[in-house]
Motif scaffolding. Structure first.
Motif, PDB file in Angstrom:
ATOM      1  N   GLY A  66       0.857  -1.561  -0.033  1.00 21.21           N
ATOM      2  CA  GLY A  66      -0.098   0.449  -0.137  1.00 21.21           C
ATOM      3  C   GLY A  66       0.453   1.172  -0.234  1.00 21.21           C
ATOM      4  N   TYR A 132      -7.142   1.047  -2.196  1.00 20.84           N
ATOM      5  CA  TYR A 132      -6.852   0.546  -1.746  1.00 20.84           C
ATOM      6  C   TYR A 132      -5.849   0.965  -1.276  1.00 20.84           C
ATOM      7  N   GLY A 137      -2.359   0.711   2.210  1.00 19.73           N
ATOM      8  CA  GLY A 137      -1.837   2.284   2.631  1.00 19.73           C
ATOM      9  C   GLY A 137      -1.638   2.667   4.027  1.00 19.73           C
TER      10      GLY A 137
END
Length: 246
Positions: A66, A132, A137
């Motif tokens: 991420g 995502y 992340g």
């Protein structure tokens, strides 16, 4: 004067990370680096405060999932580091991501399975990218970051900057001229004072009149229905309530 904290600005592309980062171009205490390759970051002189916006992938440095770099290596180099995670309403971000995602998924870091999404509608690709970055992340920095919001920055850029100053142990009001220069650039509508962040200009479009709530100009009910299953749960975690759109 106390040594100011080093700064790391992260978040999904088109969430205001660029204009936020350019605040540090106006602060003489800081040296600012926008999207530097991580291989260059590890060689930086850090005896004076630096501010980094979203370092890029570099060969030989395995990134965390991420992210585009190994966080632990960066925190070892910069033990006095303040991480900011910039978020923006997911529907507004999705609208703004379309230009870059349409260019061979031009925003980074790409999800590892990004190519499997290329046969899906562009709007869904953008939603997947937003989700995502803001799940895997953000999970890497949840315990060490301060969440900052695009909407707060637009609503009152001076108050936003003052809050950042408190976090990094710098009285930004002592840099009044620099603060005014930056704050004038932060506009909800394009006008004579608006000066878009340098790295954002290739992705800018003129298909909306406002930045906060642009999705109401750009997205159809059908498109909203397409992306909600992808983003709704993550949006709620950041206090963006989309349930009324279901």
């Amino acid at each position: 004067m106390n040594f100011c904290k080093h700064v790391l600005i992260l978040g999904c592309g088109r969430s205001g990370t660029s204009i936020f980062g350019e605040l540090f171009q106006h602060l003489p205490e800081y040296t600012y680096y926008s999207e530097p390759p991580f291989a260059e970051v590890v060689e930086l002189n850090t005896t004076q405060p630096i501010a980094l916006k979203v370092p890029r992938e570099s060969e030989g440095f395995l990134p965390d999932e991420g992210l585009s770099f190994p966080l632990a290596m960066l925190t070892r180099k910069l033990p006095s580091l303040q991480v900011f995670w910039q978020v923006r309403h997911p529907l507004d971000t999705i609208c703004s991501l379309k230009v870059g995602i349409s260019r061979n998924w031009g925003h980074h870091p790409r999800p590892p399975d990004w190519q499997q999404w290329l046969n899906r509608p562009l709007i869904e690709q953008c939603a997947y990218h937003w989700n995502y970055i803001n799940t895997l992340g953000f999970a890497q920095v949840t315990d060490c970051s301060v969440i900052t919001r695009f909407e707060d920055m637009i609503a009152d850029p001076r108050a936003f900057a003052q809050s950042i100053g408190q976090q990094i142990q710098l009285d930004i009001s002592q840099n009044e001229m620099f603060l005014q220069q930056w704050a004038k650039r932060v506009q909800n509508k394009n006008n004579a004072q608006f000066d878009e962040a340098t790295t954002s200009r290739p992705y800018s479009t003129q298909d909306h009149t406002v930045k906060v709530g642009r999705w109401q100009e750009n997205l159809s009910k059908e498109e909203i229905g397409q992306v909600l299953p992808i983003i709704q749960e993550t949006a709620q975690r950041f206090n963006y309530d989309l349930t009324h759109l279901s």
